[in-house]
Write a protein that holds these residues in place. Sequence first.
Motif, PDB file in Angstrom:
ATOM      1  N   ASN A   1      14.771  10.068 -11.394  1.00 63.96           N
ATOM      2  CA  ASN A   1      15.594   8.865 -11.332  1.00 63.96           C
ATOM      3  C   ASN A   1      14.720   7.700 -10.850  1.00 63.96           C
ATOM      4  OD1 ASN A   1      17.385   6.805 -10.696  1.00 63.96           O
ATOM      5  ND2 ASN A   1      18.958   8.221  -9.933  1.00 63.96           N
ATOM      6  N   LYS A   2      14.491   6.730 -11.727  1.00 67.57           N
ATOM      7  CA  LYS A   2      13.562   5.636 -11.418  1.00 67.57           C
ATOM      8  C   LYS A   2      14.079   4.717 -10.310  1.00 67.57           C
ATOM      9  CE  LYS A   2      10.990   7.371 -14.457  1.00 67.57           C
ATOM     10  NZ  LYS A   2      10.243   8.529 -13.998  1.00 67.57           N
ATOM     11  N   THR A   3      15.387   4.522 -10.232  1.00 69.08           N
ATOM     12  CA  THR A   3      15.956   3.699  -9.161  1.00 69.08           C
ATOM     13  C   THR A   3      15.715   4.365  -7.815  1.00 69.08           C
ATOM     14  OG1 THR A   3      17.664   2.917 -10.672  1.00 69.08           O
ATOM     15  CG2 THR A   3      18.063   2.596  -8.319  1.00 69.08           C
ATOM     16  N   PHE A   4      15.954   5.669  -7.766  1.00 67.19           N
ATOM     17  CA  PHE A   4      15.721   6.417  -6.530  1.00 67.19           C
ATOM     18  C   PHE A   4      14.232   6.413  -6.171  1.00 67.19           C
ATOM     19  CE2 PHE A   4      15.232  10.517  -4.182  1.00 67.19           C
ATOM     20  CZ  PHE A   4      15.958  10.145  -3.059  1.00 67.19           C
ATOM     21  N   LEU A   5      13.377   6.474  -7.186  1.00 67.61           N
ATOM     22  CA  LEU A   5      11.927   6.430  -6.962  1.00 67.61           C
ATOM     23  C   LEU A   5      11.522   5.104  -6.313  1.00 67.61           C
ATOM     24  CD1 LEU A   5       9.029   7.513  -7.337  1.00 67.61           C
ATOM     25  CD2 LEU A   5       9.072   6.516  -9.633  1.00 67.61           C
ATOM     26  N   VAL A   6      12.059   3.999  -6.805  1.00 68.87           N
ATOM     27  CA  VAL A   6      11.734   2.685  -6.232  1.00 68.87           C
ATOM     28  C   VAL A   6      12.241   2.600  -4.797  1.00 68.87           C
ATOM     29  CG1 VAL A   6      12.192   0.204  -6.421  1.00 68.87           C
ATOM     30  CG2 VAL A   6      11.621   1.526  -8.466  1.00 68.87           C
ATOM     31  N   ILE A   7      13.422   3.149  -4.531  1.00 71.56           N
ATOM     32  CA  ILE A   7      13.968   3.142  -3.168  1.00 71.56           C
ATOM     33  C   ILE A   7      13.092   3.971  -2.238  1.00 71.56           C
ATOM     34  CG2 ILE A   7      15.916   3.927  -1.745  1.00 71.56           C
ATOM     35  CD1 ILE A   7      17.746   3.141  -4.130  1.00 71.56           C
ATOM     36  N   VAL A   8      12.675   5.146  -2.687  1.00 66.20           N
ATOM     37  CA  VAL A   8      11.801   5.998  -1.864  1.00 66.20           C
ATOM     38  C   VAL A   8      10.464   5.288  -1.613  1.00 66.20           C
ATOM     39  CG1 VAL A   8      10.454   8.148  -1.854  1.00 66.20           C
ATOM     40  CG2 VAL A   8      12.867   8.190  -2.520  1.00 66.20           C
ATOM     41  N   ALA A   9       9.911   4.667  -2.637  1.00 63.26           N
ATOM     42  CA  ALA A   9       8.635   3.952  -2.481  1.00 63.26           C
ATOM     43  C   ALA A   9       8.796   2.793  -1.492  1.00 63.26           C
ATOM     44  CB  ALA A   9       8.151   3.444  -3.839  1.00 63.26           C
ATOM     45  N   ALA A  10       9.932   2.088  -1.567  1.00 66.04           N
ATOM     46  CA  ALA A  10      10.174   0.984  -0.624  1.00 66.04           C
ATOM     47  C   ALA A  10      10.295   1.521   0.806  1.00 66.04           C
ATOM     48  CB  ALA A  10      11.423   0.219  -1.020  1.00 66.04           C
ATOM     49  N   LEU A  11      10.965   2.644   0.983  1.00 66.24           N
ATOM     50  CA  LEU A  11      11.082   3.244   2.318  1.00 66.24           C
ATOM     51  C   LEU A  11       9.720   3.662   2.863  1.00 66.24           C
ATOM     52  CD1 LEU A  11      14.354   5.358   1.931  1.00 66.24           C
ATOM     53  CD2 LEU A  11      14.034   3.238   3.230  1.00 66.24           C
ATOM     54  N   VAL A  12       8.878   4.202   2.006  1.00 64.64           N
ATOM     55  CA  VAL A  12       7.521   4.569   2.442  1.00 64.64           C
ATOM     56  C   VAL A  12       6.747   3.310   2.826  1.00 64.64           C
ATOM     57  CG1 VAL A  12       5.311   5.564   1.698  1.00 64.64           C
ATOM     58  CG2 VAL A  12       7.455   6.728   1.144  1.00 64.64           C
ATOM     59  N   GLY A  13       6.930   2.224   2.084  1.00 64.07           N
ATOM     60  CA  GLY A  13       6.297   0.952   2.440  1.00 64.07           C
ATOM     61  C   GLY A  13       6.742   0.472   3.808  1.00 64.07           C
TER      62      GLY A  13
ATOM     63  N   LEU B   1       0.835  -1.196   0.000  1.00 65.64           N
ATOM     64  CA  LEU B   1       0.000   0.000   0.000  1.00 65.64           C
ATOM     65  C   LEU B   1       0.877   1.255   0.000  1.00 65.64           C
ATOM     66  CD1 LEU B   1      -3.047   0.776   0.204  1.00 65.64           C
ATOM     67  CD2 LEU B   1      -2.701   0.946   2.656  1.00 65.64           C
ATOM     68  N   GLY B   2       1.843   1.308   0.898  1.00 65.67           N
ATOM     69  CA  GLY B   2       2.757   2.457   0.936  1.00 65.67           C
ATOM     70  C   GLY B   2       3.635   2.526  -0.298  1.00 65.67           C
ATOM     71  N   PHE B   3       4.157   1.380  -0.746  1.00 68.65           N
ATOM     72  CA  PHE B   3       5.025   1.324  -1.911  1.00 68.65           C
ATOM     73  C   PHE B   3       4.286   1.807  -3.163  1.00 68.65           C
ATOM     74  CE2 PHE B   3       6.697  -1.062  -5.572  1.00 68.65           C
ATOM     75  CZ  PHE B   3       8.034  -0.705  -5.513  1.00 68.65           C
ATOM     76  N   GLY B   4       3.106   1.255  -3.388  1.00 70.94           N
ATOM     77  CA  GLY B   4       2.340   1.601  -4.593  1.00 70.94           C
ATOM     78  C   GLY B   4       1.928   3.060  -4.648  1.00 70.94           C
ATOM     79  N   TRP B   5       1.354   3.547  -3.570  1.00 69.57           N
ATOM     80  CA  TRP B   5       0.883   4.933  -3.587  1.00 69.57           C
ATOM     81  C   TRP B   5       2.021   5.940  -3.558  1.00 69.57           C
ATOM     82  CZ3 TRP B   5      -3.320   5.997  -5.777  1.00 69.57           C
ATOM     83  CH2 TRP B   5      -4.414   5.153  -5.691  1.00 69.57           C
TER      84      TRP B   5
END
Length: 188
Positions: free
Chosen positions: A86-98, A71-75
């Motif tokens: 930067n898509k790699t940084f975006l995935v890392i930020v999304a994972a941290l929010v998750g 839920l956190g990762f997706g949103w």
Amino acid sequence: MLDFLQGMDSLQQAFWWIAIAASLIFLVQTILTLIGSDASDGINADFDGNLDHADAPFQLFSFRNLVNFLLGFGWAGVAFYQTIANKTFLVIVAALVGLVFIALYFVIIKQILKLSEDNTFDISKLIGKSGEVYLTIPSEKSGQGKVLISLNGTNHELTAVSETEAIQSGKLVKVVRIEDKILIVEKI
């Protein structure tokens, strides 16, 4: 229905699919929680045993935590897709929010568990407490009387004996010890 996904980058579509699916599962879990259908969430065993004292809300790897993470990762991915190039940084930020969503779940559950009370009567908690003699207590354990004593906001009428002098009704006493569920008291 999901025509807005057409023409999006595959990563952005993935974030949307994860966010929508996790949101739907989260909604179902929330409804089931409110009606009381998830009483055994996270406690699954393939053996017979007593799981009453398991720390079920704090299991790190559970379906509920997976849903909270997704839920956190997706949103977060959907929300920051246009902001973070930067898509790699975006995935890392999304994972941290998750991970933050999982941590928030743990904090909320811990606070909710603090609200629970254990109101079971434990006679051993009466040692050192004071009460009022209800029925006269004879001297030197020659008979039993009754004492009114309060524990956790509840009054209890319990059997009591005195090892020394007789104690009349209305007098205050202190519980010295307990023998066979009978209070040994002394006058205050």
